[in-house]
Write a protein that holds these residues in place. Structure first.
Motif, PDB file in Angstrom:
ATOM      1  N   ALA A  27       0.836  -1.207   0.000  1.00 29.21           N
ATOM      2  CA  ALA A  27       0.000   0.000   0.000  1.00 29.21           C
ATOM      3  C   ALA A  27       0.868   1.253   0.000  1.00 29.21           C
ATOM      4  CB  ALA A  27      -0.934  -0.008   1.207  1.00 29.21           C
ATOM      5  N   ALA A  28       1.977   1.201   0.729  1.00 33.22           N
ATOM      6  CA  ALA A  28       2.896   2.345   0.774  1.00 33.22           C
ATOM      7  C   ALA A  28       3.530   2.594  -0.588  1.00 33.22           C
ATOM      8  CB  ALA A  28       3.970   2.104   1.822  1.00 33.22           C
ATOM      9  N   LEU A  29       3.873   1.530  -1.303  1.00 32.98           N
ATOM     10  CA  LEU A  29       4.452   1.688  -2.636  1.00 32.98           C
ATOM     11  C   LEU A  29       3.441   2.287  -3.610  1.00 32.98           C
ATOM     12  CD1 LEU A  29       6.441  -1.669  -2.854  1.00 32.98           C
ATOM     13  CD2 LEU A  29       7.429   0.630  -2.810  1.00 32.98           C
ATOM     14  N   HIS A  30       2.208   1.850  -3.525  1.00 37.09           N
ATOM     15  CA  HIS A  30       1.167   2.413  -4.394  1.00 37.09           C
ATOM     16  C   HIS A  30       0.937   3.892  -4.059  1.00 37.09           C
ATOM     17  CE1 HIS A  30      -0.655  -0.899  -6.797  1.00 37.09           C
ATOM     18  NE2 HIS A  30       0.035  -1.635  -5.933  1.00 37.09           N
ATOM     19  N   GLU A  31       0.926   4.229  -2.778  1.00 41.20           N
ATOM     20  CA  GLU A  31       0.742   5.620  -2.389  1.00 41.20           C
ATOM     21  C   GLU A  31       1.915   6.468  -2.848  1.00 41.20           C
ATOM     22  OE1 GLU A  31      -0.717   9.162  -0.522  1.00 41.20           O
ATOM     23  OE2 GLU A  31      -1.581   7.383  -1.486  1.00 41.20           O
ATOM     24  N   MET A  32       3.120   5.943  -2.706  1.00 37.14           N
ATOM     25  CA  MET A  32       4.290   6.678  -3.166  1.00 37.14           C
ATOM     26  C   MET A  32       4.209   6.940  -4.664  1.00 37.14           C
ATOM     27  SD  MET A  32       7.347   6.173  -4.968  1.00 37.14           S
ATOM     28  CE  MET A  32       7.926   4.491  -4.740  1.00 37.14           C
ATOM     29  N   LEU A  33       3.814   5.925  -5.451  1.00 36.75           N
ATOM     30  CA  LEU A  33       3.731   6.110  -6.894  1.00 36.75           C
ATOM     31  C   LEU A  33       2.648   7.124  -7.256  1.00 36.75           C
ATOM     32  CD1 LEU A  33       4.762   5.289  -9.677  1.00 36.75           C
ATOM     33  CD2 LEU A  33       3.054   3.454  -9.686  1.00 36.75           C
ATOM     34  N   ARG A  34       1.550   7.136  -6.519  1.00 34.67           N
ATOM     35  CA  ARG A  34       0.495   8.127  -6.769  1.00 34.67           C
ATOM     36  C   ARG A  34       1.045   9.541  -6.605  1.00 34.67           C
ATOM     37  NH1 ARG A  34      -3.018  11.394  -4.227  1.00 34.67           N
ATOM     38  NH2 ARG A  34      -2.164  10.880  -2.164  1.00 34.67           N
ATOM     39  N   LEU A  35       1.775   9.769  -5.524  1.00 33.86           N
ATOM     40  CA  LEU A  35       2.367  11.083  -5.280  1.00 33.86           C
ATOM     41  C   LEU A  35       3.456  11.398  -6.301  1.00 33.86           C
ATOM     42  CD1 LEU A  35       2.634  10.862  -1.383  1.00 33.86           C
ATOM     43  CD2 LEU A  35       0.991  12.217  -2.698  1.00 33.86           C
ATOM     44  N   TYR A  36       4.230  10.397  -6.643  1.00 34.47           N
ATOM     45  CA  TYR A  36       5.298  10.564  -7.637  1.00 34.47           C
ATOM     46  C   TYR A  36       4.712  11.081  -8.952  1.00 34.47           C
ATOM     47  CZ  TYR A  36       9.356   9.110 -10.526  1.00 34.47           C
ATOM     48  OH  TYR A  36      10.424   9.067 -11.390  1.00 34.47           O
ATOM     49  N   ARG A  37       3.612  10.485  -9.391  1.00 35.13           N
ATOM     50  CA  ARG A  37       3.003  10.887 -10.658  1.00 35.13           C
ATOM     51  C   ARG A  37       2.475  12.327 -10.587  1.00 35.13           C
ATOM     52  NH1 ARG A  37      -1.312   6.514 -12.278  1.00 35.13           N
ATOM     53  NH2 ARG A  37      -1.403   7.825 -14.158  1.00 35.13           N
ATOM     54  N   LEU A  38       1.929  12.703  -9.447  1.00 34.33           N
ATOM     55  CA  LEU A  38       1.454  14.081  -9.296  1.00 34.33           C
ATOM     56  C   LEU A  38       2.601  15.075  -9.395  1.00 34.33           C
ATOM     57  CD1 LEU A  38      -1.112  13.668  -6.367  1.00 34.33           C
ATOM     58  CD2 LEU A  38      -1.639  14.078  -8.790  1.00 34.33           C
ATOM     59  N   HIS A  39       3.713  14.764  -8.713  1.00 34.16           N
ATOM     60  CA  HIS A  39       4.868  15.658  -8.768  1.00 34.16           C
ATOM     61  C   HIS A  39       5.493  15.664 -10.159  1.00 34.16           C
ATOM     62  CE1 HIS A  39       4.755  16.621  -4.566  1.00 34.16           C
ATOM     63  NE2 HIS A  39       5.007  15.390  -4.159  1.00 34.16           N
ATOM     64  N   GLN A  40       5.545  14.510 -10.795  1.00 40.97           N
ATOM     65  CA  GLN A  40       6.138  14.435 -12.129  1.00 40.97           C
ATOM     66  C   GLN A  40       5.405  15.342 -13.104  1.00 40.97           C
ATOM     67  OE1 GLN A  40       6.193  10.695 -14.913  1.00 40.97           O
ATOM     68  NE2 GLN A  40       8.127  10.721 -13.778  1.00 40.97           N
ATOM     69  N   ASP A  41       4.103  15.416 -12.981  1.00 46.19           N
ATOM     70  CA  ASP A  41       3.321  16.236 -13.896  1.00 46.19           C
ATOM     71  C   ASP A  41       3.615  17.727 -13.758  1.00 46.19           C
ATOM     72  OD1 ASP A  41       2.126  14.008 -14.965  1.00 46.19           O
ATOM     73  OD2 ASP A  41       0.276  14.183 -13.803  1.00 46.19           O
ATOM     74  N   THR A  42       4.133  18.159 -12.615  1.00 44.92           N
ATOM     75  CA  THR A  42       4.465  19.571 -12.429  1.00 44.92           C
ATOM     76  C   THR A  42       5.783  19.945 -13.088  1.00 44.92           C
ATOM     77  OG1 THR A  42       5.736  19.310 -10.374  1.00 44.92           O
ATOM     78  CG2 THR A  42       3.324  19.480 -10.187  1.00 44.92           C
ATOM     79  N   ASP A  43       6.628  18.966 -13.355  1.00 47.97           N
ATOM     80  CA  ASP A  43       7.990  19.140 -13.864  1.00 47.97           C
ATOM     81  C   ASP A  43       8.872  19.946 -12.912  1.00 47.97           C
ATOM     82  OD1 ASP A  43       9.848  18.370 -15.881  1.00 47.97           O
ATOM     83  OD2 ASP A  43       9.903  20.444 -16.594  1.00 47.97           O
ATOM     84  N   GLU A  44       8.495  20.007 -11.649  1.00 51.74           N
ATOM     85  CA  GLU A  44       9.389  20.586 -10.648  1.00 51.74           C
ATOM     86  C   GLU A  44      10.436  19.538 -10.279  1.00 51.74           C
ATOM     87  OE1 GLU A  44       9.517  23.668  -9.494  1.00 51.74           O
ATOM     88  OE2 GLU A  44       7.868  24.206 -10.859  1.00 51.74           O
ATOM     89  N   PRO A  45      11.723  19.895 -10.262  1.00 54.75           N
ATOM     90  CA  PRO A  45      12.763  18.889 -10.023  1.00 54.75           C
ATOM     91  C   PRO A  45      12.607  18.200  -8.676  1.00 54.75           C
ATOM     92  CG  PRO A  45      13.675  21.118 -10.007  1.00 54.75           C
ATOM     93  CD  PRO A  45      12.285  21.238 -10.495  1.00 54.75           C
ATOM     94  N   VAL A  46      13.098  16.985  -8.597  1.00 52.58           N
ATOM     95  CA  VAL A  46      12.798  16.106  -7.476  1.00 52.58           C
ATOM     96  C   VAL A  46      13.336  16.637  -6.147  1.00 52.58           C
ATOM     97  CG1 VAL A  46      14.862  14.646  -7.740  1.00 52.58           C
ATOM     98  CG2 VAL A  46      12.764  13.663  -6.782  1.00 52.58           C
ATOM     99  N   HIS A  47      14.388  17.428  -6.178  1.00 50.78           N
ATOM    100  CA  HIS A  47      14.930  17.914  -4.898  1.00 50.78           C
ATOM    101  C   HIS A  47      13.953  18.863  -4.206  1.00 50.78           C
ATOM    102  CE1 HIS A  47      16.296  21.348  -7.465  1.00 50.78           C
ATOM    103  NE2 HIS A  47      16.070  22.055  -6.357  1.00 50.78           N
ATOM    104  N   THR A  48      12.936  19.372  -4.956  1.00 48.28           N
ATOM    105  CA  THR A  48      11.958  20.285  -4.358  1.00 48.28           C
ATOM    106  C   THR A  48      10.734  19.556  -3.845  1.00 48.28           C
ATOM    107  OG1 THR A  48      10.743  20.703  -6.433  1.00 48.28           O
ATOM    108  CG2 THR A  48      12.688  22.054  -6.008  1.00 48.28           C
ATOM    109  N   TRP A  49      10.600  18.237  -4.102  1.00 46.48           N
ATOM    110  CA  TRP A  49       9.390  17.532  -3.727  1.00 46.48           C
ATOM    111  C   TRP A  49       9.300  17.353  -2.214  1.00 46.48           C
ATOM    112  CZ3 TRP A  49       8.947  12.707  -7.448  1.00 46.48           C
ATOM    113  CH2 TRP A  49       8.929  13.154  -8.781  1.00 46.48           C
ATOM    114  N   PRO A  50       8.165  17.682  -1.612  1.00 42.99           N
ATOM    115  CA  PRO A  50       8.012  17.417  -0.174  1.00 42.99           C
ATOM    116  C   PRO A  50       7.869  15.921   0.062  1.00 42.99           C
ATOM    117  CG  PRO A  50       5.956  18.208  -1.103  1.00 42.99           C
ATOM    118  CD  PRO A  50       6.987  18.336  -2.196  1.00 42.99           C
ATOM    119  N   VAL A  51       8.363  15.457   1.204  1.00 42.49           N
ATOM    120  CA  VAL A  51       8.204  14.060   1.595  1.00 42.49           C
ATOM    121  C   VAL A  51       6.955  13.959   2.458  1.00 42.49           C
ATOM    122  CG1 VAL A  51       9.219  12.117   2.819  1.00 42.49           C
ATOM    123  CG2 VAL A  51      10.674  13.640   1.460  1.00 42.49           C
ATOM    124  N   ALA A  52       5.967  13.224   1.961  1.00 51.34           N
ATOM    125  CA  ALA A  52       4.683  13.141   2.677  1.00 51.34           C
ATOM    126  C   ALA A  52       4.832  12.336   3.950  1.00 51.34           C
ATOM    127  CB  ALA A  52       3.647  12.505   1.767  1.00 51.34           C
TER     128      ALA A  52
END
Length: 489
Positions: free
Chosen positions: A464-489
């Motif tokens: 479940a954690a992996l699926h949740e992580m991928l859901r958030l990953y896809r949301l951040h990817q769509d913004t094209d903001e580089p990964v170092h700026t992504w908040p850790v949920a």
């Protein structure tokens, strides 16, 4: 090559004849190198981006043919697994990196809209964390006879199951009767056209920096529900395609996924190694007589040499190609995973292209100071440990990879991009992403790991954690903001 692969059954003499044909290609290549027949231009770059197809819930979507039909764009092609696609971006000058980023982003956004018609999403990630062993089976090999033939030949050469045994933060052991687990490994490949006389310096430079490159760009920490290496893709690709049983490993037979074992003086060294160490996997011949074509004033395509080279999986691979009637050479850099964003991909490209240019131009080359064994060890340290890796570097000794990148390598990458004519604003923006990753200690691998750990602390199961992580990953990817700026949920 004009043959129906589904009907091919190789006879023993086919491999003998193919070997002779490859050697004829080598003779033609040697003559072309001696005659200065190649395009001498430098600074053209292209890239290939491998993608994962997913359902709305993050599970892999096994329908690349259907998605390709909706895309109707020849830049997209199938890859090994039914859940894979590859985007081939046309080459352009390195100096246009800023425009390249915008064009790729636009193409991927349009592709995502069209893929949605097949209820499918596109994800750039080194290894899809929701894949299971049941997904990586022969039934999910892409409907391409070339892939089926390659699988049959590699499985036959091995003569037993392919085994994975990866020890990282956790451990994974599994077996497969096919090469399909390789499809879990999705990468980005940078191509750089170089003059023949400059091929060796560029290839050596690419080998020298592979360790820092993969450590900074790592984005594949999860596979089959386990936290393994920072860039687990390296270990999986290595083991999932290893056609050597234990006896051949003990005899020192080289693996087909190969870092190499020495610095080179010419591109010819690499093709010669291919012939010396690796038997043909796909002995498919075309009708061209390369020496006859060359002697008649033409440019041979060297089909057998190129096909054989395509079945030796070097992390930095030589490429011979003919464009608009002129042959040229490229270094194909295969070290990095796909993702996390287009911004991150182009930052990785800027770091690689600028750094190799500067190192290739320096009077005292890095490969005269760095033992090849240290370069190979740095590569595996970077893949295993990511930002925690400690590297060996000339005149420094052992140094944390983040310190090496920020104090030594990034300044050189700046100089190299200047030599390529990259706009200073684009240069600073792209290399600034690499610097910020190192400063914050967050790349794709660390973000994925921290996000899953936090979800588990909140009570979610690993899956479940992996699926949740991928859901958030896809949301951040769509913004094209580089990964170092992504908040850790």
């Amino acid at each position: 090559m004009g043959k129906e692969l589904a009907t091919i059954a190789f006879a023993p003499e086919d491999r003998v004849n193919y070997r002779h044909k490859v050697r004829s290609c080598m003779d033609a290549l040697a003559q072309m190198l001696d005659a200065d027949a190649f395009d001498e231009r430098e600074g053209m770059t292209g890239l290939e981006i491998e993608l994962n197809l997913v359902e709305d819930d993050g599970r892999p979507a096994m329908r690349n043919a259907e998605v390709l039909g909706h895309l109707a764009d020849p830049a997209f092609q199938t890859e090994l697994g039914l859940f894979n696609l590859e985007l081939n971006e046309p080459p352009r000058p390195v100096g246009e990196l800023g425009a390249y980023r915008r064009d790729i982003l636009d193409r991927l956004r349009k592709a995502s809209e069209r893929a949605a018609k097949a209820d499918t999403g596109l994800v750039m990630i080194g290894m899809l964390p929701t894949l299971t062993a049941d997904d990586l089976v022969l039934a999910n090999l892409s409907a391409n006879e070339r892939y089926r033939l390659l699988n049959d030949e590699m499985a036959g050469a091995r003569g037993e199951q392919f085994h994975l045994d990866i020890r990282g933060e956790e451990r994974l052991r599994s077996s497969s009767d096919s090469i399909v687990p390789e499809a879990a490994c999705t990468s980005v490949q940078f191509h750089l056209q170089v003059a023949p006389g400059r091929f060796a310096p560029y290839w050596n430079a690419a080998q020298a920096i592979a360790g820092p490159q993969v450590a900074v760009g790592a984005n594949s920490p999860w596979f089959h529900g386990r936290r393994l290496w920072a860039e687990t893709r390296i270990a999986v690709f290595d083991q999932a395609t290893d056609v050597r049983p234990d006896e051949l490993k003990a005899q020192g037979v080289r693996p087909r996924v190969w870092f190499g074992e020495s610095w080179i003086t010419s591109v010819f060294d690499l093709f010669e190694e291919n012939v010396r160490y690796f038997p043909p996997l796909l002995p498919i011949m075309d009708d061209e007589d390369p020496l006859k074509v060359l002697n008649a004033g033409g440019i041979p395509h060297l089909g057998e040499l190129r096909l054989h080279n395509g079945t030796v999986y070097r992390w930095n691979r030589p490429v011979y190609d003919v464009m608009e009637g002129r042959p040229h050479l490229r270094v194909e850099n295969r070290v990095l995973p796909s993702g996390p964003t287009v911004a991150d991909l182009m930052a990785n490209a800027a770091f690689y292209l600028g750094l190799t240019r500067q190192l290739a131009d320096e009077e005292r080359p890095i490969w005269s100071q760095l033992p090849f064994a240290d370069a190979a060890d740095n590569f595996h340290r970077g893949a295993r440990d990511g930002f925690d890796a400690v590297m060996r570097w000339p005149r420094i000794g052992e140094i944390a990879v983040t310190d090496l990148v920020r104090s030594v390598l990034l300044p050189k990458a700046h100089q190299g991009l200047d030599r390529f004519g990259v706009d200073p604003a684009d240069r600073d923006a792209l290399l600034g992403i690499i610097d910020e990753r190192c400063r914050t200690g967050q790349n794709g691998a660390t973000w994925q790991t921290a996000t899953v750990r936090n979800a588990e602390r909140r009570g979610l199961s690993r899956q479940a954690a992996l699926h949740e992580m991928l859901r958030l990953y896809r949301l951040h990817q769509d913004t094209d903001e580089p990964v170092h700026t992504w908040p850790v949920a």
